[in-house]
Enzyme design. Structure first.
Site, PDB file in Angstrom:
ATOM      1  N   LYS A  16      47.840  34.789  45.545  1.00 14.80           N
ATOM      2  CA  LYS A  16      47.156  36.019  45.961  1.00 14.80           C
ATOM      3  C   LYS A  16      46.921  36.080  47.464  1.00 14.80           C
ATOM      4  O   LYS A  16      47.224  37.070  48.109  1.00 14.80           O
ATOM      5  CB  LYS A  16      45.778  36.051  45.299  1.00 14.80           C
ATOM      6  N   ARG A  92      35.062  40.544  40.723  1.00 17.41           N
ATOM      7  CA  ARG A  92      35.321  39.360  39.915  1.00 17.41           C
ATOM      8  C   ARG A  92      34.590  39.451  38.586  1.00 17.41           C
ATOM      9  O   ARG A  92      34.758  38.576  37.740  1.00 17.41           O
ATOM     10  CB  ARG A  92      34.806  38.149  40.673  1.00 17.41           C
ATOM     11  N   ARG A 129      47.304  22.341  46.984  1.00 15.01           N
ATOM     12  CA  ARG A 129      46.939  23.269  48.058  1.00 15.01           C
ATOM     13  C   ARG A 129      46.112  22.574  49.145  1.00 15.01           C
ATOM     14  O   ARG A 129      45.186  21.833  48.846  1.00 15.01           O
ATOM     15  CB  ARG A 129      46.135  24.440  47.462  1.00 15.01           C
ATOM     16  N   ARG A 161      40.402  21.891  50.008  1.00 18.60           N
ATOM     17  CA  ARG A 161      39.107  22.562  49.887  1.00 18.60           C
ATOM     18  C   ARG A 161      38.210  21.777  48.948  1.00 18.60           C
ATOM     19  O   ARG A 161      38.679  21.227  47.955  1.00 18.60           O
ATOM     20  CB  ARG A 161      39.318  23.962  49.287  1.00 18.60           C
ATOM     21  N   ARG A 172      36.630  26.946  37.579  1.00 14.54           N
ATOM     22  CA  ARG A 172      36.937  28.272  38.106  1.00 14.54           C
ATOM     23  C   ARG A 172      37.907  29.028  37.210  1.00 14.54           C
ATOM     24  O   ARG A 172      37.783  30.234  37.009  1.00 14.54           O
ATOM     25  CB  ARG A 172      37.491  28.172  39.533  1.00 14.54           C
TER      26      ARG A 172
HETATM   27  P1  ADP Z   1      39.417  31.053  44.431  1.00 11.67           P
HETATM   28  O1  ADP Z   1      40.044  32.372  44.034  1.00 11.67           O
HETATM   29  O2  ADP Z   1      40.406  29.982  44.703  1.00 11.67           O
HETATM   30  O3  ADP Z   1      38.274  30.616  43.566  1.00 11.67           O
HETATM   31  P2  ADP Z   1      38.067  32.407  46.612  1.00 11.67           P
HETATM   32  O4  ADP Z   1      38.385  32.049  47.996  1.00 11.67           O
HETATM   33  O5  ADP Z   1      38.394  33.775  46.145  1.00 11.67           O
HETATM   34  O6  ADP Z   1      38.778  31.264  45.821  1.00 11.67           O
HETATM   35  O7  ADP Z   1      36.521  32.175  46.322  1.00 11.67           O
HETATM   36  C1  ADP Z   1      35.897  30.925  46.518  1.00 11.67           C
HETATM   37  C2  ADP Z   1      34.512  30.927  45.871  1.00 11.67           C
HETATM   38  O8  ADP Z   1      33.704  31.958  46.493  1.00 11.67           O
HETATM   39  C3  ADP Z   1      34.483  31.284  44.404  1.00 11.67           C
HETATM   40  O9  ADP Z   1      34.735  30.169  43.587  1.00 11.67           O
HETATM   41  C4  ADP Z   1      33.069  31.837  44.250  1.00 11.67           C
HETATM   42  O10 ADP Z   1      32.122  30.797  44.214  1.00 11.67           O
HETATM   43  C5  ADP Z   1      32.851  32.580  45.538  1.00 11.67           C
HETATM   44  N1  ADP Z   1      33.246  34.012  45.426  1.00 11.67           N
HETATM   45  C6  ADP Z   1      34.277  34.639  46.054  1.00 11.67           C
HETATM   46  N2  ADP Z   1      34.349  35.937  45.706  1.00 11.67           N
HETATM   47  C7  ADP Z   1      33.337  36.152  44.828  1.00 11.67           C
HETATM   48  C8  ADP Z   1      32.887  37.289  44.091  1.00 11.67           C
HETATM   49  N3  ADP Z   1      33.512  38.481  44.167  1.00 11.67           N
HETATM   50  N4  ADP Z   1      31.815  37.133  43.282  1.00 11.67           N
HETATM   51  C9  ADP Z   1      31.189  35.961  43.174  1.00 11.67           C
HETATM   52  N5  ADP Z   1      31.557  34.844  43.835  1.00 11.67           N
HETATM   53  C10 ADP Z   1      32.621  34.923  44.650  1.00 11.67           C
END
Ligand code: ADP
Length: 217
Positions: A16, A92, A129, A161, A172
């Protein structure tokens, strides 16, 4: 023609982030990644960052109200308000999607794309990654790389990360199935969903994505 209002859904590790960066250049719109915004807050040690760090390291979700507030503020900036945006990592949950619909009643999204990659494949991809802590560029580890290594783009430290460990990744992915996968049905019912196969060469996946966007704008 520039301009588009898009949501990109997909499991963690579906590619993505990279595709969103390319789409943002192609359609000349900002790439709005809530994960990147939260990581920036963590780096800058803002009050939001301090709360977000604990939640993110545990593989949980930041609460809906907080994240909706951040996104609403960002969508109000001139670039997003005039040209559009690519939302990556938001919404999300169905509650976040409902809030987004309210925020965007005047100019609704053109399409919500589900970038589809099966779970077995993404677990493999995420374990390999590596991310630059300074500029966010993603890399794939071959298994024998130094840690940290130096980013080709900005010279920063590239490492895994904290939330890419197997335990946090599986948590996740479970959260994705329970909280985020229902969005596929949500946007499907609104007639705003397009499913794009995310397996294959990144250039081919990109072509599939731009074809879908062109047909929906
Ligand atoms: P990934 O898709 O690999 O989990 P992201 O970079 O999108 O990584 O997000 C990292 C973390 O940030 C998520 O695991 C969550 O804890 C938080 N996060 C990101 N976007 C949201 C969202 N829309 N709502 C709630 N938590 C979020």
């Amino acid at each position: 023609m520039p301009g588009a209002r898009l949501i990109i859904l997909g499991r963690q590790g579906a590619g993505k982030g990279t595709q969103c960066v390319r789409l943002a250049r192609h359609f000349v719109v900002p790439h709005i990644s809530t994960g990147d915004m939260l990581r920036a807050a963590v780096r800058e040690r803002t009050p939001l960052g301090l709360v977000a760090q604990q939640v993110m390291d545990a593989g949980g979700l930041v609460n809906d109200e907080t994240i909706v507030g951040i996104v609403e503020e960002r969508l109000g900036k001139t670039d997003a308000a005039t040209r559009g945006y690519i939302l990556d990592g938001f919404p999300r949950t169905v509650r976040q999607a409902e809030s987004l619909s309210q925020i965007t009643t005047d100019s609704p999204i053109h399409v919500c794309i589900d970038l589809d990659v099966p779970r077995e494949i993404v677990v493999e991809r995420i374990s390999a990654r590596r991310v630059c802590r300074d500029c966010g560029t993603n890399y794939t580890s071959r298994g024998d790389d130094p840690s940290p290594w130096i980013c080709d783009v900005c010279g920063g430290d590239v490492s895994q990360r904290a939330d890419d460990t197997p335990e946090a990744v599986n948590r996740r992915l479970d959260l994705y199935e329970t909280q985020t996968a229902p969005l596929i049905e949500y946007y499907g019912e609104l007639g705003q969903l397009a499913v794009v196969n995310g397996v294959g060469h990144p250039d081919n996946v990109f072509k599939r994505l731009t074809d879908v966007v062109e047909s929906r704008r």
